[in-house]
Enzyme design. Structure first.
Site, PDB file in Angstrom:
ATOM      1  N   LYS A   8       0.826  -1.307   0.021  1.00 42.67           N
ATOM      2  CA  LYS A   8      -0.071  -0.066  -0.034  1.00 42.67           C
ATOM      3  C   LYS A   8       0.994   1.375   0.068  1.00 42.67           C
ATOM      4  O   LYS A   8       2.247   1.235   0.438  1.00 42.67           O
ATOM      5  CB  LYS A   8      -0.863  -0.109   1.277  1.00 42.67           C
ATOM      6  CG  LYS A   8      -0.115   0.106   2.553  1.00 42.67           C
ATOM      7  CD  LYS A   8       0.318   1.454   3.056  1.00 42.67           C
ATOM      8  CE  LYS A   8       0.739   1.252   4.385  1.00 42.67           C
ATOM      9  NZ  LYS A   8       1.726   2.467   4.793  1.00 42.67           N
ATOM     10  N   GLY A  98      11.104  -1.649   5.870  1.00 47.81           N
ATOM     11  CA  GLY A  98      11.404  -0.299   6.355  1.00 47.81           C
ATOM     12  C   GLY A  98      11.153   0.570   4.958  1.00 47.81           C
ATOM     13  O   GLY A  98      12.028   1.518   4.685  1.00 47.81           O
ATOM     14  N   ALA A  99      10.040   0.375   4.382  1.00 48.43           N
ATOM     15  CA  ALA A  99       9.817   1.452   3.292  1.00 48.43           C
ATOM     16  C   ALA A  99       8.565   2.203   3.322  1.00 48.43           C
ATOM     17  O   ALA A  99       8.016   3.097   2.488  1.00 48.43           O
ATOM     18  CB  ALA A  99       9.573   0.358   1.872  1.00 48.43           C
ATOM     19  N   LEU A 101       5.540   0.530   3.170  1.00 44.55           N
ATOM     20  CA  LEU A 101       4.391   0.196   2.272  1.00 44.55           C
ATOM     21  C   LEU A 101       3.909  -0.876   2.889  1.00 44.55           C
ATOM     22  O   LEU A 101       2.893  -1.653   2.020  1.00 44.55           O
ATOM     23  CB  LEU A 101       5.555  -0.507   1.196  1.00 44.55           C
ATOM     24  CG  LEU A 101       6.267   0.242   0.291  1.00 44.55           C
ATOM     25  CD1 LEU A 101       7.095  -0.550  -0.799  1.00 44.55           C
ATOM     26  CD2 LEU A 101       5.507   1.311  -0.738  1.00 44.55           C
ATOM     27  N   GLY A 104       5.044  -6.553   5.596  1.00 46.27           N
ATOM     28  CA  GLY A 104       4.631  -7.389   6.818  1.00 46.27           C
ATOM     29  C   GLY A 104       3.342  -7.508   7.099  1.00 46.27           C
ATOM     30  O   GLY A 104       2.903  -8.677   7.516  1.00 46.27           O
ATOM     31  N   ASP A 138      -2.143  -1.413  11.046  1.00 44.09           N
ATOM     32  CA  ASP A 138      -2.396  -1.251   9.474  1.00 44.09           C
ATOM     33  C   ASP A 138      -2.795  -2.538   9.096  1.00 44.09           C
ATOM     34  O   ASP A 138      -3.026  -2.607   7.849  1.00 44.09           O
ATOM     35  CB  ASP A 138      -1.403  -0.356   8.754  1.00 44.09           C
ATOM     36  CG  ASP A 138      -0.183  -0.962   8.701  1.00 44.09           C
ATOM     37  OD1 ASP A 138       0.290  -1.876   9.536  1.00 44.09           O
ATOM     38  OD2 ASP A 138       0.897  -0.588   7.809  1.00 44.09           O
TER      39      ASP A 138
END
Length: 274
Positions: A8, A98-99, A101, A104, A138
């Protein structure tokens, strides 16, 4: 059975207040994109005893032991409630961590769905959303997996009408890890001048001056390379560009597919289905 957990992006992100529990209230738009991992579970021999699994990961390396992976946490959550057979789990990672996005979180939510469907566990979508919330703020979005206005800590979701599929999307992630905890520590919460839901009703061509990600200022100050990517995307003709979440990925929306080859050497780059 196999599924394809998607990433996302955040379109706008305001940190509006600090909570008594140490978390922050925010408002943002979660928008699903076509960058995907692959997740497969294969039932193996069941000895009728305690649920067991084997975890295999390929693609982008994942740090930490399997027990700390959200896929396994999702498995353990369901195994505490339902009897499951032994399974092999195969995860192909294409979404960088770590983006900003949600890779995980997406894996965890899709694992809940996959277990529910494969073994006919009978959970409703609402029941899966409640369990996803126990895995991460999230995670519920990826059960829902449609454009949503998110408030609270990102767990309160309201469907919205938003479609940017007629724009080309280019995503760039430098080899930089931004700590979410550290990013929040650099933020001074506050109400935005214009409500986010009002801004996103306007054409994306107007977003550049109106739509903000509160994490950009402190993260750009610490990591100028991320700011440079955003500047490059605008120089290439993006109608709107922004960091996603607390970083470190940056995306741009373009009226037509940009020529990005050779411009972001050493960075992860994705351009594809929105």
């Amino acid at each position: 059975m196999i599924c394809f957990p998607n990433a996302k992006i955040n379109i706008g992100l305001h940190v509006v207040s600090r909570r008594n529990d140490g978390y922050h209230n925010l408002e943002t738009v979660f928008y699903p994109i076509g960058l995907k991992d692959a997740l497969e579970i294969v039932p193996t021999e069941d000895d009728g005893g305690e649920m067991k699994y084997r975890f295999f990961s390929t693609g982008i390396p994942i740090e930490g032991s399997p027990e700390t992976n959200l896929v396994i946490k999702a498995l353990n959550l369901i195994a505490a409630e339902k009897k499951l057979p032994e399974i092999d789990i195969h995860l192909l990672k294409k979404i960088p961590s770590g983006a900003g996005l949600g890779g995980g979180s997406s894996n965890a939510a899709f694992m809940l769905n996959l277990l529910n469907e494969t073994f006919n566990l009978g959970y409703s979508k609402e029941e899966l959303i409640l369990r996803a919330a126990r895995l991460g703020a999230d995670c519920p979005f990826f059960i829902f997996n449609k454009p949503a206005f998110a408030t609270g800590i990102g767990d309160k979701l309201e469907p919205i009408e938003l479609d940017v599929s007629n724009y080309a999307l280019l995503l760039v992630k430098p080899d930089i890890m931004v700590s979410t905890k550290e990013a929040y520590a650099m933020i001074t919460p506050g109400k935005p001048e214009l409500p986010l839901k009002e801004i996103i009703r306007k054409p994306p061509e107007t977003w550049r001056e109106l739509l903000k990600n509160d994490f950009e200022a402190p993260v750009f100050k610490k990591f100028p390379e991320i700011c440079k990517i955003k500047t490059q995307l605008y120089e290439m003709g993006a109608v709107y560009a922004s960091m996603s979440g607390s970083g470190s990925s940056v995306f741009g929306l373009f009226e037509k597919e940009p020529d990005w080859h050779g411009k972001f050497d050493g960075h992860f780059v994705w351009s594809g289905e929105k």
